[in-house]
Scaffold this motif. Sequence first.
Motif, PDB file in Angstrom:
ATOM      1  N   THR A   5     -42.516 -22.024  -6.784  1.00 35.21           N
ATOM      2  CA  THR A   5     -43.428 -21.019  -7.327  1.00 35.21           C
ATOM      3  C   THR A   5     -44.720 -21.060  -6.525  1.00 35.21           C
ATOM      4  O   THR A   5     -45.231 -22.137  -6.213  1.00 35.21           O
ATOM      5  N   THR A   8     -48.930 -17.255  -9.636  1.00 37.29           N
ATOM      6  CA  THR A   8     -48.314 -16.775 -10.878  1.00 37.29           C
ATOM      7  C   THR A   8     -47.296 -15.665 -10.665  1.00 37.29           C
ATOM      8  O   THR A   8     -46.552 -15.329 -11.586  1.00 37.29           O
ATOM      9  N   SER A   9     -47.258 -15.102  -9.441  1.00 38.32           N
ATOM     10  CA  SER A   9     -46.370 -13.951  -9.266  1.00 38.32           C
ATOM     11  C   SER A   9     -45.614 -13.967  -7.935  1.00 38.32           C
ATOM     12  O   SER A   9     -45.272 -12.910  -7.404  1.00 38.32           O
ATOM     13  N   ASP A  49     -43.333 -11.692  -3.184  1.00 44.26           N
ATOM     14  CA  ASP A  49     -44.597 -11.550  -3.892  1.00 44.26           C
ATOM     15  C   ASP A  49     -44.537 -10.332  -4.815  1.00 44.26           C
ATOM     16  O   ASP A  49     -43.758  -9.413  -4.605  1.00 44.26           O
ATOM     17  N   SER A  52     -42.387  -9.940 -11.239  1.00 46.28           N
ATOM     18  CA  SER A  52     -42.782  -9.815 -12.648  1.00 46.28           C
ATOM     19  C   SER A  52     -42.427 -11.065 -13.447  1.00 46.28           C
ATOM     20  O   SER A  52     -43.178 -11.479 -14.320  1.00 46.28           O
ATOM     21  N   SER A  53     -41.293 -11.684 -13.164  1.00 43.65           N
ATOM     22  CA  SER A  53     -40.892 -12.912 -13.855  1.00 43.65           C
ATOM     23  C   SER A  53     -40.333 -13.900 -12.838  1.00 43.65           C
ATOM     24  O   SER A  53     -39.183 -13.783 -12.413  1.00 43.65           O
TER      25      SER A  53
END
Length: 197
Positions: A5, A8-9, A49, A52-53
Motif C-alpha cells: 500500500t 491511502t489510495s 494510483d 477506491s479500495s
Amino acid sequence: MEIRTVGTSALMIEVDDPLAWFAALDAERTAGRLDVTDIVPGAHTVLLDGVSSVTSLAATLRSWPPPSEVPAAADDLDIPVAFDGPDLGQVATLVGASEEAVVATLTSVAFRVAFGGFAPGFAYLSGLPWSVPRLDSPRPRVPAGSVALAAEFAGIYPTASPGGWQLVGRTDTVLFDIDRTPPALLTPGRTVRFVAA
C-alpha cells in the motif's frame, strides 16, 4: 508478486515483468473493469494510483494469473540519430567492440519503452545487449536530444539537464510537447529503433 500500500489510495506491485503487467492492467482499465486513475510502470514495479479500495484491489490482484507477454505495440517509431557522442569510444572500449560495431548494434535493436522517469518525456528503453556503467561524475549539462546509455537501458534526454549517462549520439526528435496528445512521444510498450542519420 509483492503488493504494498502506498498512502491511502495507491498500490505498488513488484513483479517480474512490469511492462506486461502494465499492458494487462491498462487493458482492464480501458475496458472499464479496473477503476484506477493512473498506472505507472517502473523497472521492477507497477504503481496503481487513484484506487477506491486498496484492500479489494489487492485481493483481486493476488488472484490474477501473470500476463504471458507484452502485446505488440500499435506503431513502431524510427528515430534518426547522429552517432557522434563524446562517449561513443569509451562505450566501444567497455563492450569490447569497435565504434562501428556499437553503432551497428544500436541500429539493429528493437528497443521497447519500459517506463518513463527522470524528466517529462524521458523514456527508459529496454533491449540494450550490454550493461554500460554510468559516468563516474555526472555532467552539469547534457544537451537536449542526447542519445545515451546506462546500465541495461538506452535513453534520450528530452531537455538540457544534468546527467551521468554515456552519450553516444544525438537526435532532433522532439520527445515532449505539452500541445501533443499524449505529450510524451515515447510511451510504455512502444517499439523504438535508432536509424543512423
